[in-house]
Design a protein around this motif. Sequence first.
Motif, short mmCIF file in Angstrom:
data_model
loop_
_atom_site.label_atom_id
_atom_site.label_comp_id
_atom_site.label_asym_id
_atom_site.label_seq_id
_atom_site.Cartn_x
_atom_site.Cartn_y
_atom_site.Cartn_z
N THR A 1 0.83 -1.21 0.00
CA THR A 1 0.00 0.00 0.00
C THR A 1 0.86 1.26 0.00
N MET A 2 1.96 1.23 0.75
CA MET A 2 2.84 2.39 0.86
C MET A 2 3.68 2.61 -0.39
N SER A 3 3.98 1.55 -1.10
CA SER A 3 4.94 1.61 -2.20
C SER A 3 4.41 2.35 -3.42
N PHE A 4 5.25 3.18 -4.01
CA PHE A 4 4.90 3.81 -5.29
C PHE A 4 5.72 3.24 -6.44
N THR A 5 6.76 2.45 -6.13
CA THR A 5 7.55 1.81 -7.19
C THR A 5 7.07 0.40 -7.48
N HIS A 6 6.31 -0.17 -6.54
CA HIS A 6 5.83 -1.55 -6.62
C HIS A 6 7.00 -2.53 -6.69
N ALA A 7 8.12 -2.14 -6.11
CA ALA A 7 9.32 -3.00 -6.07
C ALA A 7 10.06 -2.75 -4.76
N HIS A 8 9.34 -2.86 -3.65
CA HIS A 8 9.93 -2.49 -2.35
C HIS A 8 10.85 -3.56 -1.76
N GLN A 9 10.77 -4.80 -2.27
CA GLN A 9 11.66 -5.89 -1.81
C GLN A 9 11.59 -6.13 -0.30
N GLY A 10 10.44 -5.82 0.26
CA GLY A 10 10.25 -6.10 1.68
C GLY A 10 10.71 -5.00 2.62
N VAL A 11 11.13 -3.85 2.08
CA VAL A 11 11.60 -2.79 2.97
C VAL A 11 11.32 -1.41 2.37
N ILE A 12 10.80 -0.51 3.21
CA ILE A 12 10.58 0.89 2.85
C ILE A 12 11.12 1.74 4.00
N ALA A 13 11.94 2.72 3.68
CA ALA A 13 12.54 3.58 4.70
C ALA A 13 12.11 5.02 4.48
N LEU A 14 12.05 5.76 5.58
CA LEU A 14 11.74 7.19 5.52
C LEU A 14 12.97 7.95 6.01
N ALA A 15 13.55 8.73 5.13
CA ALA A 15 14.73 9.53 5.48
C ALA A 15 14.29 10.84 6.13
N ALA A 16 15.04 11.28 7.11
CA ALA A 16 14.73 12.56 7.77
C ALA A 16 14.94 13.71 6.81
N ALA A 17 14.09 14.73 6.95
CA ALA A 17 14.23 15.91 6.09
C ALA A 17 15.49 16.68 6.43
N ARG A 18 16.00 16.47 7.63
CA ARG A 18 17.22 17.16 8.06
C ARG A 18 17.88 16.33 9.15
N ASP A 19 19.19 16.43 9.30
CA ASP A 19 19.90 15.66 10.32
C ASP A 19 19.53 16.14 11.72
N TYR A 20 19.54 15.21 12.65
CA TYR A 20 19.29 15.54 14.05
C TYR A 20 20.59 15.99 14.73
N CYS A 21 20.43 16.66 15.85
CA CYS A 21 21.59 17.08 16.63
C CYS A 21 21.51 16.43 18.01
N THR A 22 22.32 16.87 18.94
CA THR A 22 22.29 16.36 20.31
C THR A 22 21.82 17.46 21.26
N ILE A 23 21.51 17.06 22.48
CA ILE A 23 21.14 18.04 23.50
C ILE A 23 22.30 19.00 23.75
N ASP A 24 23.51 18.48 23.76
CA ASP A 24 24.69 19.33 23.94
C ASP A 24 24.78 20.39 22.84
N ASP A 25 24.41 20.01 21.62
CA ASP A 25 24.42 20.97 20.51
C ASP A 25 23.44 22.12 20.77
N ILE A 26 22.27 21.77 21.32
CA ILE A 26 21.26 22.80 21.61
C ILE A 26 21.77 23.75 22.69
N LEU A 27 22.35 23.19 23.75
CA LEU A 27 22.88 24.03 24.83
C LEU A 27 24.04 24.89 24.34
N ALA A 28 24.85 24.32 23.43
CA ALA A 28 25.96 25.09 22.86
C ALA A 28 25.44 26.25 22.01
N GLU A 29 24.31 26.05 21.33
CA GLU A 29 23.70 27.11 20.53
C GLU A 29 23.29 28.28 21.43
N ALA A 30 22.68 27.94 22.58
CA ALA A 30 22.28 28.99 23.52
C ALA A 30 23.51 29.73 24.03
#
Length: 270
Positions: free
Chosen positions: A86-115
């Motif tokens: 149902t999710m597939s638009f290629t009809h060739a998913h081979q048993g796996v579909i992944a969702l990539a993040a729109a942007r990389d995540y950071c760490t809590i330390d990165d957030i505190l460093a930004e402040a």
Amino acid sequence: MNEKRRPQGRENYPRREDRERPAAPEETEGQLEGRNALQEALKSGRTIDKVFIAAGDTDRGLQRLAAQAKEAGAVVVPVDRRKLDTMSFTHAHQGVIALAAARDYCTIDDILAEAASRGEPALIVICDELSDPHNLGAILRSAECAGAHGVIIPKRRSVGLTATVAKASAGAVEYMKVARVTNISAAIGQLKQMGVWVYGTAAEGSIPMYQADLTGPTAIVIGSEGDGISQLVRKNCDVMVHIPMKGRISSLNASAAASILLYEAVRQRN
């Protein structure tokens, strides 16, 4: 000469094969289908948010790929193969579909460093199991506009940085640091050790938001759309606050509540 006349009223009828063909699913930005696509994405270091894998599939190659994705920080979800179809638009998913993040995540330390780099007391939003991508996107937008330093979300039972979230954020996802943690309570503990006061939000909060001191390092916890803040997270908050309500409805949308608390912090800090 007698011309063969076409039956009236049938010019716009769809052909039988068109009527019976199921509509193709809409292609999702960031959706990867098939083993090679996921393998190459992992090799390149691309951030994978979630992997849907055919439940019960004993193929060792597929299981190894799922293990690699999990090690890289992705949430692996076994689903019925029909769900993948149902999710597939290629009809060739081979048993796996992944969702990539729109942007990389950071760490809590990165957030505190930004402040620290801005010379400001930290202002952070913690989202406790939000499932609506539009809510998360709206919170990112409000957080960026209010000058917050970051947003924290959990890995499980929560929407990640999907294409829908990115669109709903109106571009804020490109500027706002987002940390994705295994355990929200543990993240709160880490923040408290760094001197951050954690304020939970609930209709039955002990004090109105105007009495909360949001001028120092602050984290605001916003609960899920249906159940609010979980009991364990609630116990780990320093103070529970409520937004004064004058109407007949007793609760606000999660993103609206976040915006109100963020701008109360802005008001107090100016």
